[in-house]
Design an enzyme around this catalytic site. Sequence first.
Site, PDB file in Angstrom:
ATOM      1  CB  CYS A 297       7.188  13.795   8.811  1.00 22.07           C
ATOM      2  SG  CYS A 297       5.868  13.360   7.674  1.00 22.07           S
TER       3      CYS A 297
ATOM      4  CG  HIS B 269       7.659  10.213  11.078  1.00 19.59           C
ATOM      5  ND1 HIS B 269       6.412  10.616  11.475  1.00 19.59           N
ATOM      6  CD2 HIS B 269       7.651  10.242   9.711  1.00 19.59           C
ATOM      7  CE1 HIS B 269       5.677  10.879  10.416  1.00 19.59           C
ATOM      8  NE2 HIS B 269       6.397  10.653   9.329  1.00 19.59           N
TER       9      HIS B 269
ATOM     10  CG  ASN C 241       2.776   9.520   8.163  1.00 22.45           C
ATOM     11  OD1 ASN C 241       2.785  10.335   9.087  1.00 22.45           O
ATOM     12  ND2 ASN C 241       3.649   9.568   7.178  1.00 22.45           N
TER      13      ASN C 241
HETATM   14  O1  UT7 Z   1       5.903  10.787   6.432  1.00 23.45           O
HETATM   15  C1  UT7 Z   1       6.174  11.332   5.192  1.00 23.45           C
HETATM   16  C2  UT7 Z   1       7.263  10.631   4.523  1.00 23.45           C
HETATM   17  N1  UT7 Z   1       6.739   9.649   3.596  1.00 23.45           N
HETATM   18  C3  UT7 Z   1       7.331   8.484   3.501  1.00 23.45           C
HETATM   19  O2  UT7 Z   1       8.244   8.195   4.209  1.00 23.45           O
HETATM   20  C4  UT7 Z   1       6.826   7.551   2.438  1.00 23.45           C
HETATM   21  C5  UT7 Z   1       7.970   6.752   1.863  1.00 23.45           C
HETATM   22  N2  UT7 Z   1       7.558   5.883   0.769  1.00 23.45           N
HETATM   23  C6  UT7 Z   1       6.760   4.814   0.962  1.00 23.45           C
HETATM   24  O3  UT7 Z   1       6.330   4.541   2.061  1.00 23.45           O
HETATM   25  C7  UT7 Z   1       6.501   3.920  -0.233  1.00 23.45           C
HETATM   26  O4  UT7 Z   1       7.229   4.390  -1.340  1.00 23.45           O
HETATM   27  C8  UT7 Z   1       5.001   3.801  -0.604  1.00 23.45           C
HETATM   28  C9  UT7 Z   1       4.263   2.999   0.440  1.00 23.45           C
HETATM   29  C10 UT7 Z   1       4.362   5.174  -0.751  1.00 23.45           C
HETATM   30  C11 UT7 Z   1       4.847   3.072  -1.935  1.00 23.45           C
HETATM   31  O5  UT7 Z   1       5.446   1.800  -1.839  1.00 23.45           O
HETATM   32  P1  UT7 Z   1       6.456   1.296  -2.982  1.00 23.45           P
HETATM   33  O6  UT7 Z   1       6.842  -0.058  -2.595  1.00 23.45           O
HETATM   34  O7  UT7 Z   1       7.526   2.334  -3.130  1.00 23.45           O
HETATM   35  O8  UT7 Z   1       5.506   1.237  -4.231  1.00 23.45           O
HETATM   36  P2  UT7 Z   1       5.614   2.034  -5.630  1.00 23.45           P
HETATM   37  O9  UT7 Z   1       5.311   3.493  -5.420  1.00 23.45           O
HETATM   38  O10 UT7 Z   1       6.881   1.676  -6.301  1.00 23.45           O
HETATM   39  O11 UT7 Z   1       4.407   1.417  -6.417  1.00 23.45           O
HETATM   40  C12 UT7 Z   1       4.377   0.016  -6.757  1.00 23.45           C
HETATM   41  C13 UT7 Z   1       3.038  -0.289  -7.432  1.00 23.45           C
HETATM   42  C14 UT7 Z   1       2.686   0.706  -8.544  1.00 23.45           C
HETATM   43  O12 UT7 Z   1       2.065  -0.014  -9.580  1.00 23.45           O
HETATM   44  P3  UT7 Z   1       2.897  -0.478 -10.892  1.00 23.45           P
HETATM   45  O13 UT7 Z   1       3.444   0.787 -11.481  1.00 23.45           O
HETATM   46  O14 UT7 Z   1       3.974  -1.379 -10.361  1.00 23.45           O
HETATM   47  O15 UT7 Z   1       1.866  -1.157 -11.714  1.00 23.45           O
HETATM   48  C15 UT7 Z   1       1.678   1.617  -7.892  1.00 23.45           C
HETATM   49  O16 UT7 Z   1       0.792   2.187  -8.819  1.00 23.45           O
HETATM   50  O17 UT7 Z   1       1.981  -0.190  -6.472  1.00 23.45           O
HETATM   51  C16 UT7 Z   1       0.951   0.665  -6.979  1.00 23.45           C
HETATM   52  N3  UT7 Z   1       0.292   1.310  -5.846  1.00 23.45           N
HETATM   53  C17 UT7 Z   1      -0.744   0.755  -5.182  1.00 23.45           C
HETATM   54  N4  UT7 Z   1      -1.411  -0.409  -5.367  1.00 23.45           N
HETATM   55  C18 UT7 Z   1      -2.421  -0.687  -4.518  1.00 23.45           C
HETATM   56  C19 UT7 Z   1       0.588   2.507  -5.255  1.00 23.45           C
HETATM   57  N5  UT7 Z   1      -0.252   2.728  -4.225  1.00 23.45           N
HETATM   58  C20 UT7 Z   1      -1.078   1.655  -4.176  1.00 23.45           C
HETATM   59  C21 UT7 Z   1      -2.158   1.315  -3.318  1.00 23.45           C
HETATM   60  N6  UT7 Z   1      -2.784   0.133  -3.529  1.00 23.45           N
HETATM   61  N7  UT7 Z   1      -2.558   2.090  -2.299  1.00 23.45           N
END
Ligand code: UT7
Length: 336
Positions: A116, A262, A292
């Site tokens: 990135c 980014h 992204n």
């Molecule tokens: O450019 C590269 C650098 N990357 C980044 O900067 C990414 C940085 N991180 C993020 O953008 C976020 O952490 C994410 C968007 C990837 C995830 O968001 P979050 O608010 O941190 O969610 P989480 O990983 O804590 O997951 C929350 C819940 C989980 O379910 P449980 O365990 O609470 O039941 C996940 O399984 O959301 C679930 N989940 C989804 N649900 C529906 C994860 N992905 C999805 C999805 N759709 N696509």
Amino acid sequence: MNKRSIIKSTARYLPDNRITNDDLTGLMDTTDEWIRQRTGIESRYWVKEGDDTGTSDLALEAAQIALARAGWEPAELDLIVMATMTSDTYIPGAGTHLQHKLGGGYVPALDIRQQCTGFLHGLEVCDAYIRSGIAGKILLVGADYQSRFMEKTTANRDTAVIFADGAGAVCIAAEETDETVGILASVFHADGKHADALRVGIPARKSGYAMDPEVLANNEYFPFMDGRTVFKMAVTRLPEVARELLAKAGVQLADIDLVIPHQANLRINEALRDRLQLPDEKIYNNIQEYGNTTSATIPIALDEVMEKGILKSGDHVLFIGLGAGLTWGGVIYRLP
Ligand code: UT7
């Protein structure tokens, strides 16, 4: 008068295949609401399944537009710098594929494998070549073709809904001009302690070689992301490095006309905006439309900004980002 790095033209290319959040609900257990709320993304562009396209083809489209806008022929280039993490072939990098497709003889092609922050590092590399007099005309491309490398299933839905395909390009020229225009400063950092927070394990992970059944069974071919760790690092490190960059450039935050970050997550960019106390119109976001695109996010955004006439001569732009490695940093550029 010294040699300064001046952006002569910009360009972008997106594959002609827009995928909405609703389209993804047929592939995995996700919802439009989740994706919008957690990431800000509404759509993205993915190369059509079955197309015989590589990252260098996306790069070529953007590169040809940028060269035409600069009025340059490929043979005039002193250097091609190609930033990508999804090269057509693992070896060689996409830079030489792009160089061949562009034509124009034996122009050197340098690959930057920095995910990135690849395009941002590319700006610094171009500036170093220009200030030192090694190169006078450089084509810098950021392109990624993530959709081929992702498993589009519920198991990998955290990455599959975020990453996308696209390319952006800029032509950068050495010009003898005022010290206060062009690339004014760049700052970068890395923290390999978090190398596993965002990774693709193959082809040389220490625990096994690429065809090892265990490696295959563990889905090491697909990106793994510890989203929370990356998110926390981004909202902490980006405001820090922005201030470091301003100090190095000798520019006040109030003098920055636009921040082009980014595009990893709209919430990360909103946190950066809030921590720097920037008005909303001073930070540019287009993740809603494109997702992204990794090393392409910043040049795609810059091209849109130039097309919309948002910037004028003398304006200061701050480019900034964080990604796999983890690596983070930024560049301050002043339009001539
Ligand atoms: O450019 C590269 C650098 N990357 C980044 O900067 C990414 C940085 N991180 C993020 O953008 C976020 O952490 C994410 C968007 C990837 C995830 O968001 P979050 O608010 O941190 O969610 P989480 O990983 O804590 O997951 C929350 C819940 C989980 O379910 P449980 O365990 O609470 O039941 C996940 O399984 O959301 C679930 N989940 C989804 N649900 C529906 C994860 N992905 C999805 C999805 N759709 N696509």
